[in-house]
Scaffold this motif. Sequence first.
Motif, mmCIF file in Angstrom:
data_model
loop_
_atom_site.group_PDB
_atom_site.id
_atom_site.type_symbol
_atom_site.label_atom_id
_atom_site.label_comp_id
_atom_site.label_asym_id
_atom_site.label_seq_id
_atom_site.Cartn_x
_atom_site.Cartn_y
_atom_site.Cartn_z
ATOM 1 N N THR A 1 8.777 7.448 5.586
ATOM 2 C CA THR A 1 10.228 7.313 5.547
ATOM 3 C C THR A 1 10.731 6.478 6.715
ATOM 4 O O THR A 1 11.585 5.590 6.551
ATOM 5 N N GLY A 2 10.195 6.738 7.911
ATOM 6 C CA GLY A 2 10.622 5.982 9.093
ATOM 7 C C GLY A 2 10.304 4.502 8.975
ATOM 8 O O GLY A 2 11.156 3.647 9.257
ATOM 9 N N PHE A 3 9.103 4.167 8.539
ATOM 10 C CA PHE A 3 8.731 2.755 8.432
ATOM 11 C C PHE A 3 9.500 2.052 7.302
ATOM 12 O O PHE A 3 9.869 0.886 7.431
ATOM 13 N N ALA A 4 9.749 2.763 6.196
ATOM 14 C CA ALA A 4 10.539 2.170 5.120
ATOM 15 C C ALA A 4 11.960 1.875 5.605
ATOM 16 O O ALA A 4 12.529 0.812 5.287
ATOM 17 N N GLY A 5 12.532 2.784 6.377
ATOM 18 C CA GLY A 5 13.867 2.557 6.909
ATOM 19 C C GLY A 5 13.924 1.366 7.847
ATOM 20 O O GLY A 5 14.859 0.550 7.791
ATOM 21 N N LEU A 6 12.925 1.235 8.713
ATOM 22 C CA LEU A 6 12.876 0.090 9.623
ATOM 23 C C LEU A 6 12.737 -1.220 8.863
ATOM 24 O O LEU A 6 13.318 -2.243 9.260
ATOM 25 N N ALA A 7 11.974 -1.215 7.780
ATOM 26 C CA ALA A 7 11.746 -2.444 7.019
ATOM 27 C C ALA A 7 12.944 -2.835 6.170
ATOM 28 O O ALA A 7 13.278 -4.024 6.059
ATOM 29 N N LEU A 8 13.626 -1.841 5.569
ATOM 30 C CA LEU A 8 14.676 -2.132 4.597
ATOM 31 C C LEU A 8 16.085 -2.090 5.175
ATOM 32 O O LEU A 8 16.934 -2.931 4.841
ATOM 33 N N TRP A 9 16.363 -1.097 5.992
ATOM 34 C CA TRP A 9 17.730 -0.885 6.499
ATOM 35 C C TRP A 9 17.716 -0.623 8.008
ATOM 36 O O TRP A 9 18.162 0.430 8.475
ATOM 37 N N PRO A 10 17.214 -1.538 8.808
ATOM 38 C CA PRO A 10 17.036 -1.264 10.240
ATOM 39 C C PRO A 10 18.329 -0.954 10.981
ATOM 40 O O PRO A 10 18.321 -0.175 11.944
ATOM 41 N N ASP A 11 19.443 -1.553 10.560
ATOM 42 C CA ASP A 11 20.705 -1.342 11.269
ATOM 43 C C ASP A 11 21.527 -0.201 10.703
ATOM 44 O O ASP A 11 22.558 0.162 11.267
ATOM 45 N N ALA B 1 7.407 -7.235 8.119
ATOM 46 C CA ALA B 1 6.080 -7.215 7.495
ATOM 47 C C ALA B 1 5.175 -6.191 8.175
ATOM 48 O O ALA B 1 4.366 -5.519 7.518
ATOM 49 N N GLY B 2 5.297 -6.059 9.491
ATOM 50 C CA GLY B 2 4.520 -5.063 10.216
ATOM 51 C C GLY B 2 4.890 -3.651 9.825
ATOM 52 O O GLY B 2 4.018 -2.783 9.690
ATOM 53 N N TRP B 3 6.183 -3.406 9.627
ATOM 54 C CA TRP B 3 6.599 -2.060 9.217
ATOM 55 C C TRP B 3 6.084 -1.761 7.810
ATOM 56 O O TRP B 3 5.673 -0.613 7.521
ATOM 57 N N TRP B 4 6.081 -2.732 6.894
ATOM 58 C CA TRP B 4 5.519 -2.516 5.562
ATOM 59 C C TRP B 4 4.019 -2.222 5.637
ATOM 60 O O TRP B 4 3.486 -1.380 4.893
ATOM 61 N N TYR B 5 3.345 -2.912 6.525
ATOM 62 C CA TYR B 5 1.908 -2.670 6.711
ATOM 63 C C TYR B 5 1.657 -1.207 7.103
ATOM 64 O O TYR B 5 0.760 -0.545 6.559
ATOM 65 N N HIS B 6 2.476 -0.679 8.012
ATOM 66 C CA HIS B 6 2.264 0.701 8.453
ATOM 67 C C HIS B 6 2.695 1.710 7.396
ATOM 68 O O HIS B 6 2.159 2.835 7.354
ATOM 69 N N LEU B 7 3.622 1.343 6.537
ATOM 70 C CA LEU B 7 3.955 2.205 5.406
ATOM 71 C C LEU B 7 2.735 2.351 4.493
ATOM 72 O O LEU B 7 2.403 3.453 4.035
ATOM 73 N N GLY B 8 2.040 1.241 4.239
ATOM 74 C CA GLY B 8 0.811 1.299 3.456
ATOM 75 C C GLY B 8 -0.266 2.125 4.144
ATOM 76 O O GLY B 8 -1.025 2.846 3.484
ATOM 77 N N CYS B 9 -0.332 2.027 5.470
ATOM 78 C CA CYS B 9 -1.318 2.821 6.221
ATOM 79 C C CYS B 9 -1.065 4.313 6.052
ATOM 80 O O CYS B 9 -2.018 5.105 5.938
ATOM 81 N N ALA B 10 0.209 4.733 6.058
ATOM 82 C CA ALA B 10 0.531 6.148 5.882
ATOM 83 C C ALA B 10 0.031 6.646 4.522
ATOM 84 O O ALA B 10 -0.493 7.763 4.410
#
Length: 430
Positions: free
Chosen positions: A307-317, A386-395
Amino acid sequence: MAQAPDLAGAAARTRSGRAPARWLVLAAVAGIGLNLRPFLTAVGPLAPTIRAGTGLTYQGMAWLTLLPMLLMGVGAFFGPALRARLGARNAVLGALALLGAGCALRLGVADGGGLIASAALCGLGVAVVQAAFPGLVKQEFPGRVAPVMGLYSAALMGGGALGAQLSPYVTALSGSWREALALWALPALAALALGWVALPRTHRKDRLPDQAAARSPSAGATRALLRRPRTWLLMGGFGVMNGGYASLVAWLAPFYQGHGWSASASGALVAMMAVAQAGAALLLPALAARRVDRRAWMMLALAMQATGFAGLALWPDAAPYAWAVIGGAGLGGCFALYLVVALDHLPDPDSAGALSALMQGGGFLLAALAPWLTAMLQAHTGGFAAGWWYHLGCAALVAGLTLRLNPAGYVAAYAAASAESSAVGIGRLQ
């Protein structure tokens, strides 16, 4: 006829009248854990200032996280041997001295190379502590492993929060980022003094020869553990999961500085993330202690990371503090639970400590790559999404590995190594 050796009596004599109070040992657990992350988390919020002062690129800055974590990984493989040769107490005290020296040397660094070298020295110190400490905890608190490891993990994450929060303010007050980084030598020296008083001593004269042989991990014993697929599964899950922590420590503050945040505001965000990590690291193992099967809580922690990484990737602000807190809680809880699960697998403190050291060793080698990979993705895409999406996949990957950690299989996972390890001296592996 010679009488059989009184093993219980020898153990009692070892501890009677000399063992520190339990609260003092717990204070040492917290104080030592508090020092294991500030040297890493202090860097991110000061990244623009450090880059200006040293000329380091983003890829160069990544080495300030990558190299210490690589050394944490490599050093963890030598932890059981150091513990056997020096004793857990001496190994931890020496490592704290090394960590304090690495922080203090940052006061005089002149360029990026010197700063990276100081990070390496700190990483070596932390590697030894992380390798030796879990076995010591299992030895001193055999019936309370989960909550005490939760305390240790919470202190570790809380120290990360202090590093991120205080370093920008110290820089603003002193005018020097070098002083802000060197400041962390002081709590390391305080932890060294506390550890000297509180950590239990091993009285070699009260240890019988056969006990010493049985409790000393050897290279052959380590090889026996490495031949088990479960050891590699633990390494993989722990390492891929911790890569998310490494990337957030390195790049969360620069990410939001790119969105217009100041150094102090981005440092506060990293601190909030670390506070959430500390709270979850303390709470989740305590909740998970009610059952031998910890997987439900581990899956909850991984869902929070995603959830945290998806939020950073999609809606950071949209909700930056929410993403940092939710993702941080997931990372902190999963970190602590993996430490507990590794210790759950084996009943003997030295055996369990050796497995924990191997898990951390291989795990940190994997985790060390994450900040560099994220920096490379940033260089190729122009942003950190792209880095945040990578870590979402890692989770998601770690979730698949975690489902296999069924406690019903703990005995079978190391049963074949039991007879073999008894011949090489690691103790009981069952």
